[in-house]
Scaffold this motif. Structure first.
Motif, PDB file in Angstrom:
ATOM      1  N   PRO A 177      14.587 -25.924  -9.389  1.00  0.00           N
ATOM      2  CA  PRO A 177      13.480 -26.260 -10.304  1.00  0.00           C
ATOM      3  C   PRO A 177      12.099 -25.973  -9.692  1.00  0.00           C
ATOM      4  O   PRO A 177      11.184 -25.531 -10.387  1.00  0.00           O
ATOM      5  N   VAL A 178      11.966 -26.210  -8.390  1.00  0.00           N
ATOM      6  CA  VAL A 178      10.699 -25.937  -7.699  1.00  0.00           C
ATOM      7  C   VAL A 178      10.456 -24.432  -7.657  1.00  0.00           C
ATOM      8  O   VAL A 178       9.339 -23.954  -7.902  1.00  0.00           O
ATOM      9  N   ALA A 179      11.504 -23.672  -7.360  1.00  0.00           N
ATOM     10  CA  ALA A 179      11.389 -22.209  -7.293  1.00  0.00           C
ATOM     11  C   ALA A 179      10.967 -21.643  -8.640  1.00  0.00           C
ATOM     12  O   ALA A 179      10.104 -20.768  -8.711  1.00  0.00           O
ATOM     13  N   ARG A 180      11.549 -22.159  -9.693  1.00  0.00           N
ATOM     14  CA  ARG A 180      11.217 -21.687 -11.042  1.00  0.00           C
ATOM     15  C   ARG A 180       9.745 -21.969 -11.365  1.00  0.00           C
ATOM     16  O   ARG A 180       9.037 -21.109 -11.895  1.00  0.00           O
ATOM     17  N   ALA A 181       9.294 -23.184 -11.045  1.00  0.00           N
ATOM     18  CA  ALA A 181       7.900 -23.546 -11.314  1.00  0.00           C
ATOM     19  C   ALA A 181       6.936 -22.683 -10.501  1.00  0.00           C
ATOM     20  O   ALA A 181       5.917 -22.208 -11.026  1.00  0.00           O
ATOM     21  N   LEU A 182       7.253 -22.478  -9.233  1.00  0.00           N
ATOM     22  CA  LEU A 182       6.396 -21.654  -8.385  1.00  0.00           C
ATOM     23  C   LEU A 182       6.371 -20.197  -8.859  1.00  0.00           C
ATOM     24  O   LEU A 182       5.311 -19.561  -8.878  1.00  0.00           O
ATOM     25  N   ALA A 183       7.523 -19.673  -9.231  1.00  0.00           N
ATOM     26  CA  ALA A 183       7.593 -18.283  -9.699  1.00  0.00           C
ATOM     27  C   ALA A 183       6.772 -18.099 -10.973  1.00  0.00           C
ATOM     28  O   ALA A 183       6.069 -17.091 -11.138  1.00  0.00           O
ATOM     29  N   THR A 184       6.830 -19.079 -11.853  1.00  0.00           N
ATOM     30  CA  THR A 184       6.024 -19.019 -13.075  1.00  0.00           C
ATOM     31  C   THR A 184       4.538 -19.038 -12.732  1.00  0.00           C
ATOM     32  O   THR A 184       3.739 -18.286 -13.313  1.00  0.00           O
ATOM     33  N   ALA A 185       4.161 -19.884 -11.768  1.00  0.00           N
ATOM     34  CA  ALA A 185       2.763 -19.953 -11.336  1.00  0.00           C
ATOM     35  C   ALA A 185       2.321 -18.636 -10.698  1.00  0.00           C
ATOM     36  O   ALA A 185       1.193 -18.177 -10.931  1.00  0.00           O
ATOM     37  N   VAL A 186       3.194 -18.018  -9.916  1.00  0.00           N
ATOM     38  CA  VAL A 186       2.863 -16.747  -9.266  1.00  0.00           C
ATOM     39  C   VAL A 186       2.559 -15.677 -10.310  1.00  0.00           C
ATOM     40  O   VAL A 186       1.517 -15.010 -10.254  1.00  0.00           O
ATOM     41  N   VAL A 187       3.469 -15.500 -11.258  1.00  0.00           N
ATOM     42  CA  VAL A 187       3.276 -14.468 -12.279  1.00  0.00           C
ATOM     43  C   VAL A 187       2.015 -14.758 -13.099  1.00  0.00           C
ATOM     44  O   VAL A 187       1.214 -13.852 -13.375  1.00  0.00           O
TER      45      VAL A 187
END
Length: 197
Positions: free
Chosen positions: A149-159
């Motif tokens: 869940p953290v990875a998904r949130a961070l990846a969304t923030a990155v993009v």
């Protein structure tokens, strides 16, 4: 091979649509201009894209998604950490902006802003494009020790941040916003990650 010429024409049309969207926006790109830019026979557009401009726009968005996805994948393979991967991606985007004198931006964000409220087909294409970039970044972060869940949130923030930084860079005619985003995101991505075994 049967159909090769037709496939080449279809791809040329999509590539022309993609480049023209980057330069002039979706609304500012007319089909006659696309055909002329592609050097394609006039009747070929409706032969390959019988549903017209939206179908061609969808194909251009898919093409942009695939190209940026390849950049992310190639950068991930050649990087030891998520921050290093992001640095490679940002360097490529900054080079593209500089080479085009800040005329070329992300066609996916352009189409989203112009047509997201008017065309479900194009909005879906853009949503799928963004997802195709978020997912591999998320998987990379998982491989470096982030919970899903953290990875998904961070990846969304990155993009999201990179997309925004491209827009600000174009407005300011400078790659500084992109590099600032890269620095901030690198710190965020490296915190709490572990090199995969």
């Amino acid at each position: 091979m049967v159909g090769t010429k037709g496939a080449e024409t279809s791809l040329r049309l999509a590539e022309s649509m993609l480049e023209l969207i980057q330069r002039h926006g979706y609304s500012g790109t007319g089909l006659n201009t696309v055909v002329e830019h592609a050097g394609a026979p006039k009747g070929s557009l409706y032969f390959h894209f019988p549903q017209g401009k939206e179908a061609l726009g969808e194909k251009a968005v898919e093409l942009a998604a695939a190209r940026f996805g390849s950049l992310v994948a190639d950068s991930a393979r050649g990087s030891a950490t998520p921050g290093e991967m992001l640095g490679h991606v940002i360097d490529e985007l900054a080079g593209m902006l500089e080479d085009s004198r800040f005329q070329l931006g992300c066609p996916v964000s352009v189409v989203t802003l112009e047509m997201g409220a008017q065309s479900e087909r194009l909005r879906d294409a853009c949503a799928n494009a963004f997802e195709s970039w978020i997912a591999p970044v998320s998987e990379l972060l998982i491989a470096h020790g982030r919970p899903r869940p953290v990875a998904r949130a961070l990846a969304t923030a990155v993009v999201s941040m990179v997309e925004g930084a491209v827009i600000v860079s174009r407005a300011q005619q400078s790659t500084e916003p992109l590099h600032c985003a890269a620095q901030a995101l690198a710190v965020l991505l490296e915190q709490g990650t572990e090199a995969s075994a």
